[in-house]
Scaffold this active site. Structure first.
Site, PDB file in Angstrom:
ATOM      1  N   CYS A  90       0.817  -1.229   0.000  1.00  0.00           N
ATOM      2  CA  CYS A  90       0.000   0.000   0.000  1.00  0.00           C
ATOM      3  C   CYS A  90       0.843   1.267   0.000  1.00  0.00           C
ATOM      4  CB  CYS A  90      -0.925   0.008   1.208  1.00  0.00           C
ATOM      5  SG  CYS A  90      -2.011  -1.410   1.231  1.00  0.00           S
TER       6      CYS A  90
ATOM      7  N   HIS B 264      -3.023   6.704   4.518  1.00  0.00           N
ATOM      8  CA  HIS B 264      -3.497   5.528   3.766  1.00  0.00           C
ATOM      9  C   HIS B 264      -4.822   5.075   4.369  1.00  0.00           C
ATOM     10  CE1 HIS B 264      -3.934   1.720   1.960  1.00  0.00           C
ATOM     11  NE2 HIS B 264      -3.392   1.001   2.936  1.00  0.00           N
TER      12      HIS B 264
ATOM     13  N   ASN C  57     -10.081  -0.239   1.303  1.00  0.00           N
ATOM     14  CA  ASN C  57      -8.628  -0.138   1.156  1.00  0.00           C
ATOM     15  C   ASN C  57      -8.253  -0.447  -0.297  1.00  0.00           C
ATOM     16  OD1 ASN C  57      -5.873  -0.426   1.153  1.00  0.00           O
ATOM     17  ND2 ASN C  57      -5.785  -1.862   2.877  1.00  0.00           N
TER      18      ASN C  57
END
Ligand code: ACO
Length: 345
Positions: free
Chosen positions: A131, A272, A302
């Site tokens: 990520c 994030h 996500n």
């Protein structure tokens, strides 16, 4: 037209006396059309809307269509970013894509995008940092610009996590969504604008907490690996949660020191979007005001490498970032990796 495998010779760019600044001149985002709600997930696995909202903050996420690949949505995000930047594909020197779910293992999704965009002059490669992929890609792009090697770089974060999700595993399948974002970066002579600092970190000892076992050279695809769902994401959620909070706070502290800024100087923090509780725990630890934290996790879940660039694009388009504002972006992900950037717009 040059023949395949050749390029017209170009004079080497002069090594700059001062590093060039890197400014973001355009951003774009694209998500697949299909929305998967928590109510839809209730019909697929033993879960509930209440559990997902309370534990993650997610309400819905976007899921790509069968046959739709990472480059299909990434190219649309790139076109939007290039249009805003008024940059032609032929002017791009380099394309860097952060992804762990590219179209194929090779060629790189960056090369596929180079062809789709018609960016013939651009060099192109992918970055795998979970990520943190977009942050890693942005940081690399800045090095190429600072040294004068590139004037215009296209940086992309794209992920199709739905394609590597075990849809029978409730502990992971509620978390992930698909999406893409892109930023056009340009060299600028003004030292006080653009990317002020970058920070990258990694701890490979935590790699076992988030990984996809099969499909690489360790465990090539077999009937058994498919039957055992080994081509899907495995995660130790509790371990990641604890590291994530520490890692994002660590990134914030390093970035502030490098850019010689205080928390009060940060107009907007873009973390994030992995879990609302991780974001809240991090900002509590830092004593950062929640009203200056950008959150869109309820809409997309996500989206890994795409998460922070989709969020940056939304924040810009919503008018939350004005000229002169300082924005900090921080992320963590598989690897384990973490890091961030500070940008003055
Ligand atoms: N619905 C209902 N119950 C569930 C679900 C679900 N979808 N998933 C797990 N549970 C259950 C568990 O089985 C457990 O039940 P038990 O107590 O009877 O054993 C209970 O809920 C609690 O499970 P925990 O795992 O302790 O739940 P937690 O509060 O830690 O939340 C979560 C889990 C959301 C995964 C959290 O740990 C998390 O967000 N971790 C970080 C994950 C992350 O950020 N991943 C992305 C990394 S980025 C990248 O590179 C892809």
């Amino acid at each position: 037209m040059t023949k395949p495998g050749t390029r017209e010779p170009q004079p080497a760019p002069p090594w700059p006396a001062q590093p060039f600044s890197t400014v973001i001149v355009g951003t774009g985002a694209q998500v697949p059309e299909r929305i998967l709600t928590n109510a839809d997930l209730e019909k697929m696995v033993d879960t509930s809307d209440q559990w997902i909202v309370e534990r993650t903050g997610m309400k819905e996420r976007r899921i790509s269509a069968p046959g739709e690949a990472a480059s299909d949505i990434a190219v649309k995000a790139c076109e939007k970013a290039l249009a805003e930047a008024r940059v032609k594909p032929a002017d791009i020197d380099l394309i860097i894509v952060g992804t762990v779910t590219g179209d194929m293992l090779f060629p790189s999704t960056a090369c596929i995008l180079q062809q789709k965009l018609g960016a013939q002059r651009a060099a192109a490669f992918d970055v795998s940092a979970g990520c943190t992929g977009f942050i890693y890609a942005l940081s690399i792009a800045r090095q190429f610009i600072a040294t004068g090697v590139c004037r215009t770089v296209l940086v992309v974060g794209v992920e199709m996590l739905s394609k590597i999700t075990d849809w029978t595993d409730r502990s992971t399948c509620v978390l992930f969504g698909d999406g893409a974002g892109a930023a056009v970066l340009k060299a600028d002579a003004q030292p006080a604008t653009g990317i002020l600092a970058t920070y990258l970190a990694a701890d490979g000892t935590g790699g076992e907490h988030l990984y996809m076992p099969a499909g690489g050279s360790r465990l090539p695809a077999t009937v058994e690996t498919v039957q055992q769902h080994q081509h899907t994401c495995k995660m130790n959620g509790n371990a990641i949660f604890k590291v994530a909070v520490r890692a994002m706070a660590d990134a914030v502290k390093h970035l502030l020191r490098q850019a010689d800024l205080k928390l009060e100087d940060i107009k907007l923090l873009i973390p994030h979007q992995a879990n609302l509780r991780i974001i809240e725990a991090t900002t509590r630890l830092l004593k950062f005001p929640s009203e200056r934290v950008f959150i869109n996790i309820h809409k997309y879940g996500n989206t890994s490498s795409a998460s922070t660039i989709i969020a940056l694009d939304e924040a810009r388009k919503a008018g939350l970032i004005r000229p002169g504002d300082v924005v900090m972006i921080v992320a963590f992900g598989a690897g384990l990796t973490w890091g961030g950037v500070v940008i003055r717009f």
